[in-house]
Design a protein around this motif. Structure first.
Motif, PDB file in Angstrom:
ATOM      1  N   GLY A 184       0.819  -1.214   0.000  1.00  0.00           N
ATOM      2  CA  GLY A 184       0.000   0.000   0.000  1.00  0.00           C
ATOM      3  C   GLY A 184       0.850   1.259   0.000  1.00  0.00           C
ATOM      4  O   GLY A 184       0.671   2.144  -0.840  1.00  0.00           O
ATOM      5  N   PHE A 185       1.783   1.326   0.907  1.00  0.00           N
ATOM      6  CA  PHE A 185       2.631   2.519   0.959  1.00  0.00           C
ATOM      7  C   PHE A 185       3.670   2.505  -0.157  1.00  0.00           C
ATOM      8  O   PHE A 185       4.127   3.565  -0.578  1.00  0.00           O
ATOM      9  CB  PHE A 185       3.322   2.614   2.326  1.00  0.00           C
ATOM     10  N   PHE A 194       3.253   1.550  -3.321  1.00  0.00           N
ATOM     11  CA  PHE A 194       2.686   2.021  -4.584  1.00  0.00           C
ATOM     12  C   PHE A 194       2.154   3.447  -4.497  1.00  0.00           C
ATOM     13  O   PHE A 194       2.148   4.167  -5.492  1.00  0.00           O
ATOM     14  CB  PHE A 194       1.556   1.098  -5.044  1.00  0.00           C
ATOM     15  N   TRP A 195       1.675   3.886  -3.353  1.00  0.00           N
ATOM     16  CA  TRP A 195       0.961   5.158  -3.292  1.00  0.00           C
ATOM     17  C   TRP A 195       1.711   6.271  -2.573  1.00  0.00           C
ATOM     18  O   TRP A 195       1.120   7.294  -2.276  1.00  0.00           O
ATOM     19  CB  TRP A 195      -0.393   4.944  -2.626  1.00  0.00           C
ATOM     20  N   THR A 196       2.958   6.096  -2.321  1.00  0.00           N
ATOM     21  CA  THR A 196       3.726   7.193  -1.724  1.00  0.00           C
ATOM     22  C   THR A 196       4.788   7.654  -2.705  1.00  0.00           C
ATOM     23  O   THR A 196       5.241   6.875  -3.557  1.00  0.00           O
ATOM     24  CB  THR A 196       4.406   6.757  -0.399  1.00  0.00           C
ATOM     25  N   SER A 238       9.155   1.414   2.665  1.00  0.00           N
ATOM     26  CA  SER A 238       7.996   0.600   3.056  1.00  0.00           C
ATOM     27  C   SER A 238       8.377  -0.774   3.609  1.00  0.00           C
ATOM     28  O   SER A 238       7.582  -1.407   4.279  1.00  0.00           O
ATOM     29  CB  SER A 238       7.029   0.448   1.885  1.00  0.00           C
TER      30      SER A 238
END
Length: 158
Positions: free
Chosen positions: A121-122, A124-126, A133
């Protein structure tokens, strides 16, 4: 004469138990100082390979009481009696060392999956991507230390 040198029984075949009992008598003679260790080894090998009672007679010919030594016990022992095994009692339920019992066990089992979801999650989206991550995988041993590290109150009293 009821021993190994009994001429009426010299052709009777020996059982394994009779051979081992003869070896036991030879060991007793060695413990009494009547046989050396080498003689005991030689006579024990002969006793274990003996086929008939007459084969045992020469092994005891020079030992006192050889003629009266029985080759097998004359009275058989009754079979041993065994105490019955008690029925197992119903279990009180599984006790867990985890803080919170079964809930703590469940949380510990789910912690790798939570760490994996946070990693992706972190990642891909940070803006930094997967650079930092991977640190979420430290949640697994941290959860283990929190859940299992302290033990339970009953364990501390033991």
């Amino acid at each position: 004469m009821s021993g190994y040198a009994d001429p009426e029984r010299s052709q009777e075949r020996l059982s394994d138990a009779e051979r081992e009992e003869a070896v036991g008598h030879l060991m007793t003679a060695q413990a009494e100082g009547r046989l050396t260790t080498a003689e005991l080894a030689e006579r024990s090998a002969s006793a274990r390979s003996a086929v008939t009672r007459g084969d045992l007679a020469p092994l005891f010919a020079d030992l006192p009481g050889a003629a009266s030594r029985p080759a097998a016990p004359t009275v058989s022992e009754p079979p041993p009696t065994w105490a019955p095994v008690p029925e197992p009692t119903a279990p009180m339920g599984r006790r867990s060392r985890a803080l919170g019992g079964r809930v703590g066990d469940t949380l510990m089992a789910l912690s790798p999956f939570v760490a994996l979801l946070l990693f992706f999650g972190f990642g891909f989206w940070t803006p930094g991507g997967f650079t930092w991550s991977w640190l979420f995988f430290f949640l697994i041993p941290i959860a283990g230390i929190i859940i299992y590290g302290g033990g339970s109150a009953t364990e501390k009293n033991r």
